[in-house]
Design a protein around this motif. Structure first.
Motif, mmCIF file in Angstrom:
data_model
loop_
_atom_site.group_PDB
_atom_site.id
_atom_site.type_symbol
_atom_site.label_atom_id
_atom_site.label_comp_id
_atom_site.label_asym_id
_atom_site.label_seq_id
_atom_site.Cartn_x
_atom_site.Cartn_y
_atom_site.Cartn_z
ATOM 1 N N GLU A 227 -12.641 9.640 -1.608
ATOM 2 C CA GLU A 227 -11.993 8.707 -2.517
ATOM 3 C C GLU A 227 -11.971 7.270 -2.006
ATOM 4 N N ARG A 228 -12.038 7.089 -0.676
ATOM 5 C CA ARG A 228 -11.982 5.743 -0.109
ATOM 6 C C ARG A 228 -13.081 5.588 0.934
ATOM 7 N N SER A 229 -13.864 4.544 0.799
ATOM 8 C CA SER A 229 -14.888 4.242 1.795
ATOM 9 C C SER A 229 -14.242 3.510 2.970
ATOM 10 N N LEU A 230 -15.004 3.376 4.053
ATOM 11 C CA LEU A 230 -14.501 2.638 5.203
ATOM 12 C C LEU A 230 -14.255 1.176 4.847
ATOM 13 N N ASP A 231 -15.130 0.597 4.043
ATOM 14 C CA ASP A 231 -14.938 -0.788 3.612
ATOM 15 C C ASP A 231 -13.667 -0.933 2.787
ATOM 16 N N GLU A 232 -13.383 0.042 1.933
ATOM 17 C CA GLU A 232 -12.160 -0.014 1.121
ATOM 18 C C GLU A 232 -10.920 0.087 1.999
ATOM 19 N N LEU A 233 -10.994 0.900 3.063
ATOM 20 C CA LEU A 233 -9.864 0.979 3.982
ATOM 21 C C LEU A 233 -9.583 -0.388 4.601
ATOM 22 N N ARG A 234 -10.640 -1.060 5.015
ATOM 23 C CA ARG A 234 -10.466 -2.356 5.671
ATOM 24 C C ARG A 234 -10.025 -3.443 4.675
ATOM 25 N N GLN A 235 -10.610 -3.434 3.499
ATOM 26 C CA GLN A 235 -10.359 -4.517 2.551
ATOM 27 C C GLN A 235 -9.081 -4.307 1.733
ATOM 28 N N ASP A 236 -8.833 -3.079 1.301
ATOM 29 C CA ASP A 236 -7.737 -2.825 0.370
ATOM 30 C C ASP A 236 -6.484 -2.254 1.036
ATOM 31 N N VAL A 237 -6.657 -1.465 2.082
ATOM 32 C CA VAL A 237 -5.521 -0.781 2.701
ATOM 33 C C VAL A 237 -4.990 -1.529 3.917
ATOM 34 N N LEU A 238 -5.887 -2.086 4.727
ATOM 35 C CA LEU A 238 -5.456 -2.728 5.966
ATOM 36 C C LEU A 238 -4.459 -3.876 5.746
ATOM 37 N N PRO A 239 -4.679 -4.807 4.802
ATOM 38 C CA PRO A 239 -3.712 -5.916 4.648
ATOM 39 C C PRO A 239 -2.283 -5.444 4.347
ATOM 40 N N PRO A 240 -2.057 -4.571 3.359
ATOM 41 C CA PRO A 240 -0.672 -4.120 3.143
ATOM 42 C C PRO A 240 -0.136 -3.286 4.308
ATOM 43 N N LEU A 241 -1.009 -2.580 5.012
ATOM 44 C CA LEU A 241 -0.587 -1.813 6.180
ATOM 45 C C LEU A 241 -0.086 -2.746 7.276
ATOM 46 N N VAL A 242 -0.799 -3.833 7.505
ATOM 47 C CA VAL A 242 -0.384 -4.818 8.510
ATOM 48 C C VAL A 242 0.945 -5.457 8.113
ATOM 49 N N ARG A 243 1.104 -5.769 6.829
ATOM 50 C CA ARG A 243 2.366 -6.370 6.366
ATOM 51 C C ARG A 243 3.532 -5.401 6.569
ATOM 52 N N ALA A 244 3.298 -4.141 6.271
ATOM 53 C CA ALA A 244 4.360 -3.143 6.427
ATOM 54 C C ALA A 244 4.757 -2.994 7.895
ATOM 55 N N ALA A 245 3.763 -2.977 8.779
ATOM 56 C CA ALA A 245 4.051 -2.852 10.212
ATOM 57 C C ALA A 245 4.824 -4.065 10.716
ATOM 58 N N ALA A 246 4.459 -5.241 10.248
ATOM 59 C CA ALA A 246 5.166 -6.457 10.655
ATOM 60 C C ALA A 246 6.603 -6.431 10.153
ATOM 61 N N GLY A 247 6.786 -5.970 8.919
ATOM 62 C CA GLY A 247 8.131 -5.874 8.371
ATOM 63 C C GLY A 247 8.990 -4.895 9.147
ATOM 64 N N LEU A 248 8.406 -3.775 9.533
ATOM 65 C CA LEU A 248 9.152 -2.802 10.322
ATOM 66 C C LEU A 248 9.481 -3.359 11.694
ATOM 67 N N GLY A 249 8.541 -4.090 12.282
ATOM 68 C CA GLY A 249 8.810 -4.731 13.567
ATOM 69 C C GLY A 249 10.006 -5.668 13.502
ATOM 70 N N ARG A 250 10.108 -6.411 12.421
ATOM 71 C CA ARG A 250 11.255 -7.327 12.254
ATOM 72 C C ARG A 250 12.551 -6.541 12.093
ATOM 73 N N GLN A 251 12.473 -5.436 11.386
ATOM 74 C CA GLN A 251 13.664 -4.587 11.213
ATOM 75 C C GLN A 251 14.117 -4.031 12.551
ATOM 76 N N VAL A 252 13.168 -3.579 13.358
ATOM 77 C CA VAL A 252 13.493 -3.042 14.682
ATOM 78 C C VAL A 252 14.171 -4.112 15.528
ATOM 79 N N ALA A 253 13.639 -5.332 15.479
ATOM 80 C CA ALA A 253 14.212 -6.417 16.267
ATOM 81 C C ALA A 253 15.633 -6.741 15.842
ATOM 82 N N SER A 254 15.873 -6.767 14.538
ATOM 83 C CA SER A 254 17.205 -7.119 14.032
ATOM 84 C C SER A 254 18.230 -6.019 14.255
#
Length: 256
Positions: A227-254
């Motif tokens: 259902e998902r190619s490697l390019d789709e993982l990088r282009q479509d999934v990676l950006p929101p995944l990075v945002r989610a990880a950053a948001g969780l990092g901020r939650q952990v810090a607070s």
């Protein structure tokens, strides 16, 4: 393990060792099976089981011992409303809804990753994954993120010897090749595992870092390779995944 440490309670360690054995063996175990698995003498296992039964963590039917729901009390502190798991759950659910794929959070425990939060969309692996599930770190996307964050001498003992177990035809064959992969994870900031753990499964993971930049967990998205190619993982999934990880990092810090 205790060496000459005067504060080490061997009896407590043995009791926990017996209790942990149920995780690997499953419920419904005999004294003989627990003794064989733990390497503890039968008499020690009997005393441990008696204590665990008196405390309500283990029950007995005939000659079989079973873990009781009271063991969940041991997880209460970790799963409190300010724990990593609790902070991550709404973020994982939002990410799942955004990318329409299952998302997980894991930490490194020895040579394995331990799932501490999960938001499922559908089952894409032959084994079901849930909070508390464990997988070998070296062949998973989250595990490689966590291993890559370790110094080479620290991760050396966390990876099997050569040749690496051949889980699928795509599995990295040896430690040298895996080390190259881990260097790529450090360089790129993410890990993709393409059907190395199981045919049909692709996953992408990124680190979750605290306020000092230390990797405290890994966050991933798993998808069906059809259902998902490697390019789709990088282009479509990676950006929101990075945002989610950053948001969780901020939650952990607070939360600290």
């Amino acid at each position: 393990m205790s060496g000459s440490d005067p504060d080490f309670m061997q009896s407590l360690a043995r009791g926990l060792h017996v209790l942990e054995a149920f995780r690997e063996l499953g419920s419904g175990q005999s004294i003989a099976s627990l003794s064989g698995h733990t390497g503890l003498p039968r008499g020690v296992v009997v005393r441990c089981l008696h204590t665990l039964t008196e405390l309500g963590y283990v029950g007995r039917r005939d000659r079989q011992f079973h873990v009781l729901p009271a063991v969940l009390r041991l997880a209460d502190a970790y799963l409190s409303d300010r724990s990593l798991s609790a902070l991550a759950q709404p973020i994982l659910e939002g990410l799942r809804d955004e990318v329409e794929e299952s998302c997980s959070l894991a930490v490194l425990e020895g040579a394995e990753i331990l799932y501490v939060a999960r938001a499922s969309r559908s089952r894409i692996m032959s084994i079901g994954l849930h909070v508390g599930s464990r997988l070998p770190a070296w062949c998973t996307s989250m595990g490689r993120v966590l291993l890559a964050a370790k110094a080479p001498e620290e991760r050396d003992g966390l990876i099997p010897g050569d040749p690496l177990p051949r889980l699928t035809s795509n599995t990295v064959p040896d430690r040298a090749a895996l080390e190259g992969v881990l260097q790529g994870v450090l360089r790129d900031g993410y890990s993709i595992v393409d059907q190395e753990l199981e045919i049909g499964l692709r996953s992408i993971a990124v680190p979750v870092k605290d306020e000092t930049g230390v990797t405290v967990a890994a966050l991933n998205v798993g998808t069906n390779a059809l259902e998902r190619s490697l390019d789709e993982l990088r282009q479509d999934v990676l950006p929101p995944l990075v945002r989610a990880a950053a948001g969780l990092g901020r939650q952990v810090a607070s939360a600290r």
